[in-house]
Design a protein around this motif. Sequence first.
Motif, mmCIF file in Angstrom:
data_model
loop_
_atom_site.group_PDB
_atom_site.id
_atom_site.type_symbol
_atom_site.label_atom_id
_atom_site.label_comp_id
_atom_site.label_asym_id
_atom_site.label_seq_id
_atom_site.Cartn_x
_atom_site.Cartn_y
_atom_site.Cartn_z
ATOM 1 N N UNK A 95 -7.475 8.425 6.312
ATOM 2 C CA UNK A 95 -7.882 8.168 7.695
ATOM 3 C C UNK A 95 -6.613 7.983 8.513
ATOM 4 N N UNK A 96 -6.372 8.898 9.384
ATOM 5 C CA UNK A 96 -5.189 8.795 10.233
ATOM 6 C C UNK A 96 -5.598 8.153 11.550
ATOM 7 N N UNK A 97 -5.054 6.992 11.797
ATOM 8 C CA UNK A 97 -5.384 6.281 13.020
ATOM 9 C C UNK A 97 -4.332 6.582 14.078
ATOM 10 N N UNK A 112 -1.684 5.902 16.726
ATOM 11 C CA UNK A 112 -0.755 4.784 16.853
ATOM 12 C C UNK A 112 -0.476 4.514 18.329
ATOM 13 N N UNK A 150 4.126 2.813 17.475
ATOM 14 C CA UNK A 150 4.156 2.167 16.164
ATOM 15 C C UNK A 150 3.794 3.155 15.058
ATOM 16 N N UNK A 151 4.205 2.815 13.861
ATOM 17 C CA UNK A 151 3.769 3.613 12.731
ATOM 18 C C UNK A 151 2.789 2.785 11.906
ATOM 19 N N UNK A 152 1.929 3.456 11.211
ATOM 20 C CA UNK A 152 0.845 2.746 10.536
ATOM 21 C C UNK A 152 1.076 2.615 9.047
ATOM 22 N N UNK A 153 0.689 1.478 8.516
ATOM 23 C CA UNK A 153 0.756 1.261 7.073
ATOM 24 C C UNK A 153 -0.649 1.213 6.513
ATOM 25 N N UNK A 154 -0.810 1.759 5.341
ATOM 26 C CA UNK A 154 -2.160 1.821 4.795
ATOM 27 C C UNK A 154 -2.099 1.790 3.278
ATOM 28 N N UNK A 155 -3.053 1.099 2.701
ATOM 29 C CA UNK A 155 -3.194 1.111 1.237
ATOM 30 C C UNK A 155 -4.565 1.675 0.903
#
Lengths: 204, 284
Positions: free
Chosen positions: B134-136, B138, B142-147
């Motif tokens: 899932x690309x949110x 920004x 900002x850059x996004x972090x995801x696990x």
Amino acid sequence: MKKLLMSTIALSVIGFTGFNDVKAAPIASQTVTAVLGTISSVESYGGNVSTTIDDTGSLTTPLDPGFKIISNVGTSQALTLTATTTSSSGEVNAFSSSNGNVYIALANVNTPPTSDAVTNAQSDSPVAASNPNVICYAVTPPTNIEGQLEYSWNSSGNYYDVNLTHQGDTITQLVVPATSAKPNTFNGNDESGSYQAIVILSYN
Amino acid sequence: MRKIFLLIFIIFISIMESNAAIKISPSTIEINANTTKKDYISTAFNVSGGINETIRFKIYPVFFKYDEKGRFIELRDNGQSDSLMGKIKFYPTEFTCQKGQPQKVRLTITGLKTLQNGESRLMLFLEDVNTKEVLLSKLNGNIGGKILVKTRVGVPVYVDKGNFTKKAQLVSLNAREDNGFLNCSYKITSNGTSKVRYNGWGYITDNDNNLIKKFKVISSNLPGGQGAYLEKEQKIDLKDCILNKNQNYNLKFVLTYKDEQDKEKVLKKETSFTSNMNINQNKI
């Protein structure tokens, strides 16, 4: 009339007696059995799995994926908690340890880092220019649950061994706190986009 | 309007991801190859996902062992004599489970005649492959972090063949009282050609043989093979016991396992420990 009445009553009694005879057949019983086999189950169990990274490289909110483990076996069970991330040459281990901390590496999804860049970011002395598109964050050591679940860091394989000794449901969580990035793993070389890792809880 | 639909879609996908579940039954496959004269033997197990999800699984085999602490070690397949790699066929290899509905996975072990005497094994791993990204968008650059969260369940498959043996010995038992807990440690060895699954009970008694506490020993699988052993620890809460400081107490382990004839074998070991503190004296 009296005879007819007496005959009717007599027939009724015989009829009821006969009916009762049928009802009074020997009691039959059947045993109903349902066999429940052994079950191993693991499922993700809420927690925050998405956040943003601010201009200094810090996570703005913690990442804390949870898991629920279910076992109906009263035997100790081996599990592992591993993490992978994507480099330009394929999946690599996202967990690493250096200077007494365990880190998880998040790699840029759009422009994956080279495996050398990941290795550099995971080293004891990363060089900012040598690890573009990968950022490492410290992981809080997972919490042991007395008599149920015990974590131990496997330094040769860089993952957590998990010993489950509980019959029933057990909830556990990996926490990546909202802290700054590991020094020299975040800088202007890191392109904007989504950075991610995959955390896998495996029931072995 | 399109943004609202996109938001709903993203939430839907997030929910799908956060519920990934795998349930396997039975959790272990144990086969006695001596029960057939054919060169193959078949069995099956059931897999299901979460009740509110559609989940896609893939299955793959891995050779493994458990080490002396009971930890899982994945081994490279080098044609080891006790490996079932290359001798297993399973179907389906990838499938979708909907709304908790079970899927039967059938497996066949082939080449039984070429297996070594004793135990051979592998682990069949089932893993959810549905980790959709899932690309949110920004904000503010900002850059996004995801696990992404994945779950995996292994089904150990064991085959015993020929004159296999199951032999275990309880060689040591130690106990130490520490701050209201009894730390029990024991070593159990195996020199059979097949693994041993043991269960048992622990008994804490005083010197007059009065029972103070009975507890279940957490059972485990002890691998077969020359020099195989397990070193286990178990912590027992003594808060429901009454112990006197500096007094000696006894700890006894009585473990049982089934041998190759399916007969119950009993292992016993006893040790003593000294209580370092008064525990629950006010309950007297």
